[in-house]
Design an enzyme around this catalytic site. Structure first.
Site, mmCIF file in Angstrom:
data_model
loop_
_atom_site.group_PDB
_atom_site.id
_atom_site.type_symbol
_atom_site.label_atom_id
_atom_site.label_comp_id
_atom_site.label_asym_id
_atom_site.label_seq_id
_atom_site.Cartn_x
_atom_site.Cartn_y
_atom_site.Cartn_z
ATOM 1 N N ALA A 232 0.831 -1.211 0.000
ATOM 2 C CA ALA A 232 0.000 0.000 0.000
ATOM 3 C C ALA A 232 0.860 1.254 0.000
ATOM 4 O O ALA A 232 0.601 2.202 -0.752
ATOM 5 C CB ALA A 232 -0.943 -0.004 1.204
ATOM 6 N N ASN B 172 5.167 -6.670 6.140
ATOM 7 C CA ASN B 172 4.551 -7.981 5.928
ATOM 8 C C ASN B 172 4.452 -8.337 4.451
ATOM 9 O O ASN B 172 4.338 -9.516 4.099
ATOM 10 C CB ASN B 172 3.145 -8.011 6.534
ATOM 11 C CG ASN B 172 3.169 -8.303 8.014
ATOM 12 O OD1 ASN B 172 3.933 -9.130 8.477
ATOM 13 N ND2 ASN B 172 2.332 -7.610 8.757
ATOM 14 N N ARG C 32 -11.790 -18.581 5.661
ATOM 15 C CA ARG C 32 -10.916 -18.713 6.824
ATOM 16 C C ARG C 32 -11.673 -18.712 8.149
ATOM 17 O O ARG C 32 -11.283 -19.400 9.087
ATOM 18 C CB ARG C 32 -9.870 -17.587 6.797
ATOM 19 C CG ARG C 32 -8.954 -17.712 5.603
ATOM 20 C CD ARG C 32 -8.096 -16.487 5.393
ATOM 21 N NE ARG C 32 -7.211 -16.681 4.247
ATOM 22 C CZ ARG C 32 -6.315 -15.790 3.846
ATOM 23 N NH1 ARG C 32 -6.192 -14.644 4.497
ATOM 24 N NH2 ARG C 32 -5.549 -16.032 2.804
#
Length: 469
Positions: A19, A46, A298
């Site tokens: 981002a 990350n 998930r």
């Protein structure tokens, strides 16, 4: 005490992942001078340790393989997984910009993807596109190269300590700059004034146990996470201090395809998510039976695992590895994924009733041969093959993976304050924001979101006016 030798930039971006770098490139291409701040010594956060997979609707690979997909189908999938907590306008923005962003990655930045499309849990059809090296690192390298070509200034070991706003009373806050401090001992606080705006792209707070427990006390405080160290909430807290709204901070995603036999992210996710879930099966070792559609989203996965109360066993074979393109053989010495020549040795290692295991494998193989799973409704690819020796097994148990909640933004990436009015000059993109994924994020959608809203936030920060509209 603040350093008097202040810097100045049109746009400051906090964070150097997908981002942040997308925002920096977009802002620079819009004519702004840009400074990127990264609190760690290395860049990428990350994003570097991610698998790099992006969710794309309408790619040529989908067309070639005859995959029928649409904006409305992905939107339905995301909102169903998110339990309708998603902001539909934000979701639509991500979906509509998914393929143009994919083209930008490949055509302008030169990122190379595998010539195939995968299907992750919760997706109705295959639409996940993975880099050739199955890593976000190559994408970060491409983004960094582009940012440096554009003259973006990047400062590492520099932490945001304060967002500066105008001090006038009875007016809506307008961002005027940031205070930062390097991580060197006794470093002075420095001020960077901004002409246009600040983009927060600092990621989530999976590793910030105190903040996490404040909003999600139902989670065990000692629960491991998959993120890099120092994944924390200080930028989010600072935005809240100046009046930013947040939402869904209690919606924290646990990853079901990680292993308790290693710390952090590890090697299990690549093998489990690409090979076991798509071409193998998962079973409860206590019963020897499957318990879920391996391609479920998930949240359903983790809820079911927590209901079982102990790790499950994921099983795949060599044909599955060949189909997935993930070769786990070089990593077998880590002892996380294990190889077995017979089902009896696998059963003995994981304490699974052998007769039940044989029955489950035989039943699943019949489903593969029929290309239909009447038991759990799993989507089985045409080229999937029945499981055969040698077998590979891995223990799976949830870890904190992603924080769906964060700053409230609009479709222009503007951070919203009281009464949903934009905080002038403050933008955000990526995991630091909330509203896109609701109660559950589908795999591959986060990186797409980071890139899409990073580019939007950077462009908006570089071109915004001083009066909110």
């Amino acid at each position: 005490m603040a350093d008097t030798s202040n810097a100045i930039a049109d746009v400051v971006v906090v964070g150097s992942g997908f981002a942040g770098l997308s925002a920096a490139i977009s802002a620079s291409q819009a004519g702004a001078s840009v400074i990127v701040l990264e609190k760690e010594n290395s860049l990428g956060g990350n994003s570097v340790v991610s698998g790099g997979t992006v969710t794309v609707v309408g790619s040529p690979i989908q067309a070639r393989e005859g995959i029928q997909d649409s904006f409305s189908l992905l939107k339905s999938d995301m909102c169903q997984a998110g339990q309708q907590r998603n902001n539909p306008r934000l979701v639509q923005q991500v979906i509509e910009q998914s393929y143009p962003t994919f083209e930008w990655l490949t055509n302008e930045l030169g990122v190379k993807f595998k010539d195939r499309v995968d299907q992750y849990g919760g997706h109705s059809v295959p639409r996940n596109h993975t880099p050739e090296d199955v890593s976000g690192a190559a994408m970060i390298t491409a983004l960094l190269t582009k940012a440096k070509q554009l003259g973006v200034e990047i400062r590492t070991q520099t932490r945001l300590s304060k967002l500066l706003v105008n001090s006038q009373r009875d007016t809506h806050p307008i961002l005027t700059g940031v205070e930062v401090q390097t991580t060197k001992p006794s470093a002075p606080i420095q001020q960077i004034n901004v002409n246009q705006g600040v983009v927060l792209a600092t990621g989530g707070f999976s590793g910030d146990t105190g903040f996490r427990q404040q909003y999600a006390p139902h989670l065990p405080p000692n629960l491991d996470h998959t993120n890099v160290p120092n994944t924390s909430a200080e930028a989010l807290v600072e935005a809240i201090r100046i009046g930013a709204q947040c939402l869904d901070l209690d919606q924290i995603q646990l990853a079901p395809w990680v292993s308790p036999d290693e710390t952090g992210y590890g090697i299990a996710p690549l093998f489990a998510s690409y090979t076991v879930l798509a071409y193998g099966l998962a079973l409860d070792p206590a019963t020897g039976k499957r318990f879920i559609n391996e391609l479920a989203d998930r949240k359903r996965w983790t809820d079911k695992l927590l209901e079982i109360g102990h790790p499950c066993i994921g099983i795949a074979d060599a044909a599955g590895m060949q189909n997935s393109g993930i070769d786990i053989e070089p990593d077998l010495d880590r002892g996380v994924v294990k190889k077995f020549e017979t089902l009896s040795s696998l059963a003995s290692t994981y304490q699974i009733p052998l007769e039940k295991l044989n029955q489950t494998i035989s039943r699943y193989n019949s489903f593969v041969e029929q290309h239909q799973d009447p038991e759990f409704g799993k989507f089985i690819r045409d080229y999937a093959k029945p499981l055969s020796s040698p077998f590979y097994g891995v223990r799976l148990w949830p870890k904190v993976h992603y924080t769906m909640g964060g700053l409230k933004i609009d479709v222009r990436g503007r951070v919203l304050g009281k009464g949903d009015r934009p905080i002038i000059g403050l933008y955000a993109a990526g995991e630091v924001t909330g509203g896109i994924h609701g109660a559950c994020r589908l795999g591959g959608c986060a990186i797409t979101e980071c890139l899409v809203f990073g580019r939007i936030a950077g462009r908006e920060a570089a071109t915004h006016t001083q009066v909110p509209s």
